[in-house]
Design a protein around this motif. Structure first.
Motif, mmCIF file in Angstrom:
data_model
loop_
_atom_site.group_PDB
_atom_site.id
_atom_site.type_symbol
_atom_site.label_atom_id
_atom_site.label_comp_id
_atom_site.label_asym_id
_atom_site.label_seq_id
_atom_site.Cartn_x
_atom_site.Cartn_y
_atom_site.Cartn_z
ATOM 1 N N MET A 111 33.590 41.438 29.204
ATOM 2 C CA MET A 111 34.326 42.449 29.951
ATOM 3 C C MET A 111 33.812 42.601 31.376
ATOM 4 O O MET A 111 34.579 42.943 32.280
ATOM 5 C CB MET A 111 34.256 43.783 29.219
ATOM 6 N N CYS A 112 32.518 42.343 31.593
ATOM 7 C CA CYS A 112 31.983 42.427 32.959
ATOM 8 C C CYS A 112 32.599 41.341 33.835
ATOM 9 O O CYS A 112 32.750 41.516 35.050
ATOM 10 C CB CYS A 112 30.470 42.281 32.954
ATOM 11 N N ALA A 113 32.920 40.221 33.227
ATOM 12 C CA ALA A 113 33.525 39.135 33.990
ATOM 13 C C ALA A 113 34.982 39.431 34.328
ATOM 14 O O ALA A 113 35.516 38.893 35.305
ATOM 15 C CB ALA A 113 33.424 37.836 33.193
ATOM 16 N N ALA A 114 35.616 40.297 33.537
ATOM 17 C CA ALA A 114 37.047 40.530 33.694
ATOM 18 C C ALA A 114 37.453 41.114 35.047
ATOM 19 O O ALA A 114 38.459 40.689 35.618
ATOM 20 C CB ALA A 114 37.549 41.422 32.550
ATOM 21 N N PRO A 115 36.718 42.106 35.614
ATOM 22 C CA PRO A 115 37.138 42.608 36.927
ATOM 23 C C PRO A 115 37.186 41.534 37.999
ATOM 24 O O PRO A 115 38.052 41.550 38.871
ATOM 25 C CB PRO A 115 36.075 43.670 37.256
ATOM 26 N N PHE A 116 36.253 40.573 37.924
ATOM 27 C CA PHE A 116 36.291 39.479 38.884
ATOM 28 C C PHE A 116 37.578 38.679 38.722
ATOM 29 O O PHE A 116 38.182 38.246 39.713
ATOM 30 C CB PHE A 116 35.073 38.579 38.690
ATOM 31 N N GLY A 117 37.994 38.483 37.469
ATOM 32 C CA GLY A 117 39.246 37.780 37.233
ATOM 33 C C GLY A 117 40.440 38.540 37.767
ATOM 34 O O GLY A 117 41.357 37.956 38.358
ATOM 35 N N ALA A 118 40.436 39.878 37.555
ATOM 36 C CA ALA A 118 41.555 40.691 38.035
ATOM 37 C C ALA A 118 41.684 40.620 39.550
ATOM 38 O O ALA A 118 42.770 40.403 40.104
ATOM 39 C CB ALA A 118 41.378 42.139 37.577
ATOM 40 N N PHE A 119 40.554 40.804 40.250
ATOM 41 C CA PHE A 119 40.600 40.759 41.711
ATOM 42 C C PHE A 119 40.817 39.338 42.220
ATOM 43 O O PHE A 119 41.454 39.141 43.264
ATOM 44 C CB PHE A 119 39.327 41.366 42.297
ATOM 45 N N LEU A 120 40.291 38.344 41.495
ATOM 46 C CA LEU A 120 40.551 36.958 41.874
ATOM 47 C C LEU A 120 42.041 36.653 41.801
ATOM 48 O O LEU A 120 42.608 36.041 42.712
ATOM 49 C CB LEU A 120 39.775 36.008 40.953
ATOM 50 N N GLY A 121 42.680 37.106 40.713
ATOM 51 C CA GLY A 121 44.117 36.891 40.583
ATOM 52 C C GLY A 121 44.904 37.568 41.685
ATOM 53 O O GLY A 121 45.819 36.986 42.280
ATOM 54 N N GLY A 122 44.555 38.828 41.983
ATOM 55 C CA GLY A 122 45.245 39.544 43.047
ATOM 56 C C GLY A 122 45.041 38.900 44.406
ATOM 57 O O GLY A 122 45.986 38.772 45.196
ATOM 58 N N TRP A 123 43.793 38.461 44.690
ATOM 59 C CA TRP A 123 43.505 37.847 45.992
ATOM 60 C C TRP A 123 44.219 36.506 46.150
ATOM 61 O O TRP A 123 44.815 36.220 47.198
ATOM 62 C CB TRP A 123 42.004 37.658 46.160
ATOM 63 N N LEU A 124 44.165 35.656 45.107
ATOM 64 C CA LEU A 124 44.812 34.352 45.198
ATOM 65 C C LEU A 124 46.325 34.486 45.344
ATOM 66 O O LEU A 124 46.965 33.728 46.085
ATOM 67 C CB LEU A 124 44.480 33.517 43.960
ATOM 68 N N ALA A 125 46.903 35.472 44.633
ATOM 69 C CA ALA A 125 48.346 35.682 44.757
ATOM 70 C C ALA A 125 48.717 36.173 46.150
ATOM 71 O O ALA A 125 49.759 35.805 46.694
ATOM 72 C CB ALA A 125 48.821 36.683 43.701
#
Length: 423
Positions: free
Chosen positions: A348-362
């Motif tokens: 779950m700690c890794a998940a926020p990075f994924g969320a913001f990574l997805g938003g930034w890449l999009a």
């Protein structure tokens, strides 16, 4: 299976149905407020922060508390919590900050409930490895069917009746789950040192995971996987709307396709474990997930996208049966809550990075870029952790854990060695 397992199964199925309603409704509610990918990422990431802030400490507390009581009190609190955003939606004062706060508090409750349930199940089943695998397959199958197959279309349909309706439906599911969990049989809590501090106990649980390569491999896969899956989830509703041309109901059907695959994966998990060995099966399912996300990124229409999500769901469904069952079979009872929470915290700690990574890449590129990045992460993670969760390590861990099992489990007709010798 013990009688109590049926009640636990029913409680989690009802709660999962409400979760499925919210899983479809919350992104759609957020879309009624904004089309900014970074704002959507804030809501998604908020649901993962409790594990970052309180994950290991939560496991230490669960190992001190009565696990059954922890579960029903948590679900009752979440039912009451949902009344606030439901009222805000009815009064037309719903906002992104309120949705983010809701996601955070619901996830905080989920931290305590899920950790307690993971620790409670081996005690309920007498730590019988074969029963644990069957129980987790049934729990995962019911969860997938309820939260993915039935819940998302219901959430989309209920949203058409009013923005507060899906939230109220989820509240009812939590209340019913709390009543059922409260009726479960009590199990003795493992003895803990009264003189040992909470922080010391938390560190002991974390150290147990990091010093065992098999447990570390089991924890790293969902950690890296959550970076990938949250990058996809953050933009999935927007991707479905703008690139695939589907509306709210179509988005619910896409989530249903993923759930159908998850149900199939949970159903065949035990077969894959027996046929390939648990370690090889976990490597295969992780590879399937990465290839499926790659297919989703390049999907030319909703039908191909739905098929890709179904295949990804099948890999995830099998993984979520095999991995937790193995962990519950090899971890000592007095460490179960802390080991489970540490493993979940890493994910779950890794998940926020994924969320913001997805938003930034999009935002910086386009809506397909987060999906391609997610596929690359999943396939890289699979190659790195393959030797950490090999069949040889799994068999060694199971042999070492057998003396800790209940004497009744040592009956040759019941022993899981029948299943593991072919691995």
């Amino acid at each position: 299976m013990p009688t109590g397992f049926g009640r636990l199964w029913t409680a989690q199925t009802i709660s999962s149905l409400g979760d499925g309603v919210s899983h479809a409704a919350l992104p759609l509610l957020a879309l009624t407020l904004t089309r900014d990918p970074m704002a959507l990422a804030v809501v998604t990431a908020a649901g993962t922060l409790p594990w970052l802030l309180f994950g290991v400490l939560g496991g230490a507390l669960v190992d001190r508390w009565d696990r059954r009581r922890t579960m029903w009190v948590t679900d009752a609190a979440r039912a009451a919590l949902l009344a606030i955003p439901a009222a805000a939606a009815a009064l037309d004062v719903l906002s992104i900050p309120l949705l983010a706060a809701l996601a955070f508090l619901l996830a905080l409750g989920g931290l305590f409930f899920d950790t307690a349930a993971t620790a409670y199940l081996p005690d309920l089943l007498g730590r019988n490895p074969a029963q644990l695998e069957r129980a987790n397959a049934r729990l995962r199958g019911a969860q997938t069917a309820a939260s993915g197959f039935a819940g998302p279309p219901a959430g989309s349909a209920l949203l058409a009746l009013g923005r507060s309706v899906p939230l109220l439906a989820d509240a009812v599911s939590f209340a019913l789950s709390a009543l059922l969990v409260r009726s479960l049989p009590a199990v003795p809590r493992p003895a803990t040192s009264a003189r040992e501090s909470l922080l010391r106990q938390a560190r002991a649980g974390a150290s147990y995971v990091f010093q065992d390569r098999l447990l570390l491999g089991l924890a790293l896969r969902p950690a890296v996987g959550n970076v990938a899956f949250l990058a996809v989830e953050t933009v999935l509703a927007l991707f479905a709307h703008e690139r695939l041309g589907v509306g709210a109901f179509g988005f619910g059907l896409l989530l249903t396709a993923e759930a159908i695959g998850g149900l199939l994966g949970a159903g065949i998990a035990s077969f894959l474990g027996r046929r390939l060995g648990t370690g090889t099966a976990l490597t295969c399912t992780a590879t399937i997930e990465g290839l499926a996300i790659l297919g989703l990124a390049s999907a030319p229409n909703p039908y191909v996208a739905g098929l890709a999500l179904a295949v990804c769901g099948a890999g995830m469904g099998a993984t979520m049966v095999l991995g937790p069952s193995l962990r519950q079979a090899i971890v000592p009872a007095h460490l179960m809550g802390r080991v489970a929470s540490t493993s979940r915290m890493l994910a779950m700690c890794a998940a926020p990075f994924g969320a913001f990574l997805g938003g930034w890449l999009a935002t910086a590129y386009d809506l397909r870029t987060p999906l391609y990045a997610a596929a690359g992460l999943l396939l890289t993670m699979t190659a790195v952790t393959a030797t950490m969760t090999s069949n040889r390590r799994v068999e060694t861990a199971l042999r070492s854990a057998r003396p800790q099992a209940d004497p009744a489990d040592q009956d040759p007709t019941k022993e899981i060695a029948v299943q593991t010798t072919s691995r």
